[in-house]
Design an enzyme around this catalytic site. Structure first.
Site, PDB file in Angstrom:
ATOM      1  N   LYS A 106       0.822  -1.225   0.000  1.00 30.61           N
ATOM      2  CA  LYS A 106       0.000   0.000   0.000  1.00 30.61           C
ATOM      3  C   LYS A 106       0.844   1.258   0.000  1.00 30.61           C
ATOM      4  O   LYS A 106       0.476   2.257  -0.609  1.00 30.61           O
ATOM      5  CB  LYS A 106      -0.962  -0.004   1.195  1.00 30.61           C
ATOM      6  N   GLU A 130      -5.309  -6.533  -4.527  1.00 24.85           N
ATOM      7  CA  GLU A 130      -6.407  -6.780  -3.579  1.00 24.85           C
ATOM      8  C   GLU A 130      -5.890  -6.816  -2.134  1.00 24.85           C
ATOM      9  O   GLU A 130      -6.581  -6.399  -1.202  1.00 24.85           O
ATOM     10  CB  GLU A 130      -7.102  -8.101  -3.936  1.00 24.85           C
ATOM     11  N   VAL A 133      -5.379  -3.448   0.609  1.00 23.49           N
ATOM     12  CA  VAL A 133      -6.373  -2.782   1.467  1.00 23.49           C
ATOM     13  C   VAL A 133      -7.261  -3.829   2.117  1.00 23.49           C
ATOM     14  O   VAL A 133      -7.845  -4.683   1.443  1.00 23.49           O
ATOM     15  CB  VAL A 133      -7.262  -1.810   0.652  1.00 23.49           C
ATOM     16  N   GLY A 188       1.004 -10.814  14.215  1.00 26.75           N
ATOM     17  CA  GLY A 188       1.470 -10.433  12.871  1.00 26.75           C
ATOM     18  C   GLY A 188       0.635  -9.327  12.251  1.00 26.75           C
ATOM     19  O   GLY A 188       0.618  -9.162  11.040  1.00 26.75           O
ATOM     20  N   LYS A 206      -4.090   3.307   2.650  1.00 24.74           N
ATOM     21  CA  LYS A 206      -5.221   2.515   2.149  1.00 24.74           C
ATOM     22  C   LYS A 206      -6.362   3.438   1.704  1.00 24.74           C
ATOM     23  O   LYS A 206      -7.008   3.188   0.679  1.00 24.74           O
ATOM     24  CB  LYS A 206      -5.701   1.547   3.235  1.00 24.74           C
TER      25      LYS A 206
HETATM   26  N1  HSE Z   1      -0.581  -3.405   9.561  1.00 23.51           N
HETATM   27  C1  HSE Z   1      -1.743  -3.593   8.766  1.00 23.51           C
HETATM   28  C2  HSE Z   1      -2.975  -3.435   9.638  1.00 23.51           C
HETATM   29  C3  HSE Z   1      -1.694  -4.952   8.129  1.00 23.51           C
HETATM   30  O1  HSE Z   1      -2.829  -3.441  10.850  1.00 23.51           O
HETATM   31  O2  HSE Z   1      -4.069  -3.288   9.109  1.00 23.51           O
HETATM   32  C4  HSE Z   1      -2.743  -5.175   7.071  1.00 23.51           C
HETATM   33  O3  HSE Z   1      -2.641  -4.256   6.024  1.00 23.51           O
END
Ligand code: HSE
Length: 329
Positions: A106, A130, A133, A188, A206
């Site tokens: 992104k 895809e 976002v 993660g 995003k």
């Molecule tokens: N770091 C991002 C979030 C990961 O927390 O949404 C997914 O794009």
């Protein structure tokens, strides 16, 4: 039946998403190949250090540090390195060599989208994103294809999973911001540099991507008004709860009614009424509301972060790119 034609796939990056993409490609290769109409062969995985320890075990013979050779030999290049460079150079090199590109980056698209899409248009390559976002939630293709015949007036919602997890854990479980961030890291959800999430950069990137697609104009990340959650305290969350509200990091993209057809894109922590559907978006989930003139209000909901969830979106783009490749498109 395994298809005759082989498409070579280069994977750039083996972080939390990249390693899951590799695992799923290797484990489900036959099924995905049948669905694609071509044998999908994972030709190599670009990593910084092939001998570094990894959570997901990957075949050593696929790991390489030679980006140029890997990209040049590929039909489809999956870029999951994150950041601007060297990701930008690799994506441009892939496009110039005639490969289709799938990316979840992104930051790259929100800052260099115009350059990348123009380069792809010049050679007729596709760039699919895809996964960039709202992770597993299909939102790019609906905006680009399904709603292409409509006029979108507004998009708003939660597009960052880690900050939603942190705010939600503070609100519902009484966790401290530090403890919630620690768990979000383990899951993660956070970027390698967590300030990208906490200070709203990730959500702003995003939002820029969504606004560009929805309003058919290039909205850069610099055009987005951005506030993060770093100044939201446990006391603020408790006060909001007593008043019947919950604090969520919102992204809002709106078409303005000025004659120039301007757009407004903003990201900030907002008070949401506990009765509103956005208040029920818990953990690392995201929810995106799209308001279109003819379709009316639509809601997209699901996992907004996480390695394997994001890998689902990447692989959907890979199968589509393979079908397109075979169709000669
Ligand atoms: N770091 C991002 C979030 C990961 O927390 O949404 C997914 O794009």
């Amino acid at each position: 039946m395994t298809p005759q034609r082989t498409l070579r796939i280069a994977l750039l990056g083996a972080g939390s998403v990249g390693s899951q993409v590799a695992r799923l490609l290797l484990e489900h290769g036959e099924e995905l190949s049948e669905r694609s109409g071509a044998r999908l062969e994972l030709a190599g995985i670009l990593v910084r250090d092939p001998d570094a320890p990894r959570d997901t075990e990957l075949p050593r013979e696929l790991l390489t540090t030679d980006a140029e050779a890997l990209i040049l030999g590929a039909d489809i290049v999956i870029e999951l390195m994150g950041g601007i460079e060297p990701a930008r150079s690799h994506v441009l090199a892939a496009i110039r060599s005639g490969a289709d590109v799938v990316t979840g980056n992104k930051a790259l698209l929100a800052t260099h989208g115009a350059e990348i899409f123009e380069a792809a248009d010049q050679v007729g390559a596709s760039v699919s994103y895809e996964a960039a976002v709202a992770a597993a939630i299909p939102i790019i293709r609906p905006l680009r294809d399904s709603l292409a015949g409509d006029r979108i007036v507004r998009i708003f919602g939660i597009v960052n999973g880690s900050t939603n997890f942190i705010l939600d854990s503070m609100d519902r479980d009484g966790l401290s911001a530090q403890e919630a961030q620690r768990i979000a890291t383990e899951l993660g959800y956070l970027e390698a540099d967590p300030t990208l999430d906490l200070e709203g950069y990730d959500a702003a990137q995003k939002a820029a991507i969504l606004a560009s697609l929805a309003f058919h104009t290039q909205v850069s990340f610099e055009d987005v008004h951005r506030e993060g959650i770093e100044s939201v305290t446990a006391d603020m969350i408790a006060d909001a709860r007593r008043a019947g509200y919950v604090i969520k990091l919102l992204a809002i993209c709106e078409r303005l009614s000025d004659p120039e057809g301007g757009v407004s894109v903003r990201v900030y922590p907002a008070l949401i009424d506990r009765e509103h559907p956005l208040a029920t978006v818990h953990g690392g989930n995201n929810a995106v509301f799209v308001e279109a003139e003819a379709a009316g209000p639509l809601m997209f909901y699901g996992a907004g972060a996480g390695g394997v969830q994001t890998a689902s979106a990447v692989l959907g783009d890979v199968v589509s790119a393979a079908r397109r490749h075979l169709a000669g498109g």
